[in-house]
Design a protein around this motif. Structure first.
Motif, short mmCIF file in Angstrom:
data_model
loop_
_atom_site.label_atom_id
_atom_site.label_comp_id
_atom_site.label_asym_id
_atom_site.label_seq_id
_atom_site.Cartn_x
_atom_site.Cartn_y
_atom_site.Cartn_z
N TRP A 35 -5.18 18.65 16.00
CA TRP A 35 -5.05 19.16 17.36
C TRP A 35 -6.44 19.40 17.94
O TRP A 35 -7.35 19.83 17.24
N THR A 36 -6.59 19.11 19.23
CA THR A 36 -7.88 19.23 19.90
C THR A 36 -7.88 20.44 20.82
O THR A 36 -6.96 20.63 21.62
N GLU A 37 -8.93 21.26 20.72
CA GLU A 37 -9.03 22.45 21.56
C GLU A 37 -9.87 22.17 22.80
O GLU A 37 -10.92 21.53 22.73
N THR A 38 -9.40 22.67 23.93
CA THR A 38 -10.16 22.68 25.18
C THR A 38 -10.24 24.12 25.68
O THR A 38 -9.20 24.79 25.78
N SER A 54 -15.32 28.25 20.66
CA SER A 54 -13.89 28.05 20.42
C SER A 54 -13.08 29.33 20.49
O SER A 54 -11.86 29.29 20.62
#
Length: 254
Positions: free
Chosen positions: A140-143, A98
């Motif tokens: 919130w989603t991390e890419t 991440s």
């Protein structure tokens, strides 16, 4: 109104958000809007703020959060009788893909997603990443769009810049080719041609400290008419110059 942050000071000496309001006689009045560092809050804000259409402010802290490896936060100023609120959108975690220690400004796209960089994490070499945060109901989603390596460039400090024509992202790294002298590089990320595909990174320029400067730390400015990129490097530029001479540079037809 002007909005900025400090890396220290405030209630817990972990940084503040402040506002400068114009006053009579051309001076400004400062107001501290928020002090970082309470409980699992973010600390040590690191980079300029980004404002959305509603007036909410977004930024990053290099420390604090769930894992004490930095956060992305949202601050809604007080208005219409409502109190100001601060919330953490995402906590970074060291030793994971991440990323960790985010820095620089955040960038919005037309869907409301945020884009940014971290100075560390992403791989075992701790070289940093480019990430996207997508809003969702629960969290919130991390890419991860790209993981840096010392072979091409590593440890980005500044935020990203869009090319709205093809969706490319431009940015800088503070180190390259494994060097620790702060030479740095300018990179370009092209979005995938198919949904779910990989972003493609290319190095546009590698700095050489003694001749063209090194350690670029500011966000790139792109000329919307010509596409030329402009930026600064805080080191080098003249042989024999002291450490902090620096340069202003441009890249044509990136």
């Amino acid at each position: 109104m002007l909005f900025r942050s400090t890396v220290r000071g405030g209630t817990w000496d972990s940084g503040v958000l402040y506002q400068l309001a114009p006053a009579t006689g051309g001076t400004y009045t400062e107001s501290v809007l928020y002090s970082f560092g309470g409980l699992a809050d973010g600390s040590t804000p690191n980079g300029p703020l980004t404002m959305d259409s509603s007036g909410a402010l977004y930024g990053v802290t290099s420390l604090g959060g769930t894992f004490n490896n930095g956060t992305v936060y949202k601050f809604v100023p007080a208005s219409n009788g409502l109190l100001a609120t601060e919330s953490l959108l995402f906590s970074f975690k060291a030793g994971s893909r991440s990323g960790s220690s985010p820095s620089g400004s955040l960038l919005f796209d037309s869907t409301g997603s945020l884009y940014g960089v971290t100075n560390g994490g992403g791989s075992g070499n701790d070289d940093g990443v480019v990430y996207e945060l997508t809003p969702a109901k629960a969290a919130w989603t991390e890419t991860i769009l790209y993981v840096f390596s010392k072979n091409s460039g590593s440890h980005p400090v500044a935020g990203l810049t869009w090319n709205p024509t093809n969706g490319a992202l431009y940015g800088t790294t503070s180190s390259q080719n494994g060097k620790t002298t702060g030479d740095g590089s300018v990179f370009k990320l092209l979005p995938p041609t198919v949904v779910g595909g990989a972003w493609t990174e290319s190095t546009l320029f590698q700095f050489t400290y003694a001749t063209v400067g090194g350690y670029p730390t500011g966000t790139i400015t792109r000329d919307p008419n010509t596409g030329t990129l402009y930026g600064t490097a805080i080191n080098g530029g003249v042989t024999g110059c002291d450490l902090f001479c620096g340069t202003v540079w441009q890249i044509v037809n990136p």
